[in-house]
Design an enzyme around this catalytic site. Sequence first.
Site, short mmCIF file in Angstrom:
data_model
loop_
_atom_site.label_atom_id
_atom_site.label_comp_id
_atom_site.label_asym_id
_atom_site.label_seq_id
_atom_site.Cartn_x
_atom_site.Cartn_y
_atom_site.Cartn_z
N HIS A 222 0.96 -1.14 0.21
CA HIS A 222 -0.10 0.01 -0.03
C HIS A 222 0.97 1.22 0.00
O HIS A 222 1.81 1.31 -0.91
CB HIS A 222 -0.99 -0.18 1.24
CG HIS A 222 -2.23 0.77 1.42
ND1 HIS A 222 -2.33 1.52 0.27
CD2 HIS A 222 -2.77 1.10 2.56
CE1 HIS A 222 -3.46 2.41 0.53
NE2 HIS A 222 -3.80 2.30 1.78
N HIS A 270 -2.19 -2.52 -9.32
CA HIS A 270 -3.14 -1.75 -8.57
C HIS A 270 -4.34 -2.76 -8.52
O HIS A 270 -4.63 -3.33 -9.59
CB HIS A 270 -3.56 -0.40 -9.17
CG HIS A 270 -4.12 0.31 -8.10
ND1 HIS A 270 -5.56 0.18 -7.79
CD2 HIS A 270 -3.97 1.40 -7.28
CE1 HIS A 270 -5.92 1.10 -7.09
NE2 HIS A 270 -4.97 1.82 -6.59
N ASP A 321 2.47 5.91 -6.50
CA ASP A 321 3.45 5.80 -5.33
C ASP A 321 4.99 5.87 -6.58
O ASP A 321 5.86 6.03 -5.92
CB ASP A 321 3.49 4.30 -4.54
CG ASP A 321 2.76 4.68 -3.45
OD1 ASP A 321 2.40 5.78 -3.09
OD2 ASP A 321 1.99 3.59 -3.09
C1 LIG Z 1 -1.16 4.23 -3.04
C2 LIG Z 1 -1.37 2.64 -3.33
O1 LIG Z 1 -1.57 1.91 -2.29
S1 LIG Z 1 -1.05 1.86 -4.83
C3 LIG Z 1 -0.46 0.39 -4.65
C4 LIG Z 1 1.00 0.44 -4.08
N1 LIG Z 1 1.45 -0.87 -4.10
C5 LIG Z 1 2.34 -1.47 -4.97
O2 LIG Z 1 3.06 -0.79 -5.89
C6 LIG Z 1 2.90 -3.02 -4.69
C7 LIG Z 1 3.31 -3.80 -5.97
N2 LIG Z 1 2.02 -4.01 -6.53
C8 LIG Z 1 1.21 -5.18 -6.22
O3 LIG Z 1 1.59 -5.96 -4.95
C9 LIG Z 1 0.10 -5.36 -6.56
O4 LIG Z 1 0.02 -4.85 -7.94
C10 LIG Z 1 -1.09 -4.89 -5.71
C11 LIG Z 1 -1.03 -5.58 -4.27
C12 LIG Z 1 -1.20 -3.34 -5.74
C13 LIG Z 1 -2.33 -5.09 -6.35
O5 LIG Z 1 -2.65 -6.85 -6.15
P1 LIG Z 1 -3.61 -7.39 -6.84
O6 LIG Z 1 -4.68 -6.92 -7.42
O7 LIG Z 1 -4.04 -8.61 -5.90
O8 LIG Z 1 -3.04 -8.38 -8.14
P2 LIG Z 1 -1.96 -9.37 -7.87
O9 LIG Z 1 -0.78 -9.13 -6.87
O10 LIG Z 1 -2.63 -10.85 -7.66
O11 LIG Z 1 -1.08 -9.47 -9.20
C14 LIG Z 1 -1.83 -9.87 -10.42
C15 LIG Z 1 -0.67 -10.65 -11.34
O12 LIG Z 1 0.10 -9.30 -11.74
C16 LIG Z 1 1.57 -9.46 -10.91
N3 LIG Z 1 1.96 -8.12 -10.43
C17 LIG Z 1 1.33 -7.41 -10.10
N4 LIG Z 1 1.65 -6.21 -9.30
C18 LIG Z 1 3.03 -6.58 -9.71
C19 LIG Z 1 4.39 -6.01 -9.46
N5 LIG Z 1 4.06 -4.85 -8.80
N6 LIG Z 1 5.48 -6.50 -9.69
C20 LIG Z 1 5.31 -7.60 -10.46
N7 LIG Z 1 4.47 -8.34 -10.83
C21 LIG Z 1 3.03 -7.99 -10.24
C22 LIG Z 1 1.41 -10.48 -9.89
O13 LIG Z 1 2.44 -11.19 -9.56
C23 LIG Z 1 0.20 -11.36 -10.44
O14 LIG Z 1 0.75 -12.21 -11.48
P3 LIG Z 1 0.46 -13.56 -11.55
O15 LIG Z 1 -0.99 -13.77 -12.07
O16 LIG Z 1 1.32 -14.19 -12.60
O17 LIG Z 1 0.83 -14.54 -10.25
O1 LIG Z 2 -6.98 2.31 -3.80
C1 LIG Z 2 -5.88 1.32 -3.58
O2 LIG Z 2 -6.22 0.18 -3.25
C2 LIG Z 2 -4.60 1.68 -2.95
C3 LIG Z 2 -4.53 3.38 -3.61
O3 LIG Z 2 -3.96 3.59 -5.08
C4 LIG Z 2 -4.67 4.48 -2.78
O4 LIG Z 2 -4.88 4.34 -1.47
O5 LIG Z 2 -4.55 5.70 -3.01
#
Ligand SMILES: CC(=O)SCCNC(=O)CCNC(=O)[C@H](O)C(C)(C)COP(=O)(O)OP(=O)(O)OC[C@H]1O[C@@H](n2cnc3c(N)ncnc32)[C@H](O)[C@@H]1OP(=O)(O)O
Ligand SMILES: O=C([O-])CC(=O)C(=O)O
Length: 379
Positions: A222, A270, A321
């Site tokens: 997050h 995301h 981010d």
């Molecule tokens: C303001 C905010 O909070 S925005 C979010 C900030 N968080 C991040 O940047 C952390 C990195 N990103 C992630 O971990 C994810 O994209 C999340 C947690 C934000 C969203 O996750 P989910 O919707 O649950 O998607 P999930 O993690 O299941 O990913 C789906 C697929 O994409 C891949 N994927 C998603 N994000 C990434 C990433 N950042 N790097 C590499 N692979 C990724 C996963 O490995 C998965 O692949 P698979 O299907 O081959 O296993």
């Molecule tokens: O909406 C989300 O899951 C994360 C995000 O981008 C935020 O909190 O700004």
Amino acid sequence: MAEQDIKKGLAGVVVDYTAVSKVNPDTNSLLYRGYPVQELAARCSFEEVAYLLWNGELPTAEQLAEFMERERAGRALDPVVKQVIDALPTGSHPMDVCRTAASVIGARHQLAEDSSREANMAKALDLFAAMPAVVAYDQRRRHGQEAVEPRDDLDYSANFLWMTFGEEQVPEVVDAFNVSMILYAEHSFNASTFTARVITSTLSDLHSAVTGAIGALKGALHGGANEAVMHTFDEIGIRPEESLEDAAARAKTWMEEALVQKKKVMGFGHRVYKHGDSRVPTMKAALDKMIAHYGRPELLGLYNGLESAMDEAKGIKPNLDYPTGPTYHLMGFDTATFTPLFVASRITGWTAHIMEQLDSNSLIRPLSEYNGAEERHVP
Ligand SMILES: CC(=O)SCCNC(=O)CCNC(=O)[C@H](O)C(C)(C)COP(=O)(O)OP(=O)(O)OC[C@H]1O[C@@H](n2cnc3c(N)ncnc32)[C@H](O)[C@@H]1OP(=O)(O)O
Ligand SMILES: O=C([O-])CC(=O)C(=O)O
């Protein structure tokens, strides 16, 4: 219960109504109380956006003047909060400092046990006004510097930068910071806001909900991702003399290897947006201005190299981010201070949701499917 009935991570589950913001992944848009966030970022101060999130309408000139006066009056670092921060090791993560400060501010609030709308509005505004001094002082003390007193001739963003660096910043830098604060302010039922709503749903108090939300925001999946983005840049290696092209090539190679190793690269992907985060173009434009202002094209090279390699390999786009990390780095914030900046902004969205939750509360308590040991008896 059949396995398909379990909604792991609550993905795709709609749990309540909200009038605070609308995230629309199909149109790649984000509205705060009906206003496109891009318009707010281009035309408003962060104070106006905070007012909007809490009151549902943009302020009139008179309302804004009164609001700004209240915010400016609450900026000074409470000596007791300063003492508590000083009691923490300088090695404490700034998010832990922020979380602790929010809790102390709550316990000391004169309306601590009053959860009426009026009391919560006052608590939200007090916390919004107080948090920049906490974040700024914590960065300064880690550098062995004294706290800088707030200035009431500066707006929220200019004063935040003043209290952190002890120097007035040029308007381009203040504007980019203001844009980041507006973009971070609110995003519907994200994990930290949902945490705040869960805590509120038990009829706990506003500061408890915000303290819990800060804990949820800390994680790298997050808000902690903005800090993690900078660690990636550091791991690749920041070389200020390098050309944009060379930096991009190194970043591309780094990303290709990371993906071969199945690494999760923070700042990408995301839960809701699958074709790009609605806020990224606006924040990327602010980053571009900072790169030009500070004369650091090699950082743009690293940014572009990672982004294009991720897109080519997996079609995954950056989230907010990703551009905020290098923007805050250029401004001079410590990497560990990036997520507390997100806290200072998101206090507005969290508290708007806390008040909305209380207005039509229902205890949030989902079910689980037991898959542990069969019933057995103590021998
Ligand atoms: C303001 C905010 O909070 S925005 C979010 C900030 N968080 C991040 O940047 C952390 C990195 N990103 C992630 O971990 C994810 O994209 C999340 C947690 C934000 C969203 O996750 P989910 O919707 O649950 O998607 P999930 O993690 O299941 O990913 C789906 C697929 O994409 C891949 N994927 C998603 N994000 C990434 C990433 N950042 N790097 C590499 N692979 C990724 C996963 O490995 C998965 O692949 P698979 O299907 O081959 O296993
Ligand atoms: O909406 C989300 O899951 C994360 C995000 O981008 C935020 O909190 O700004």
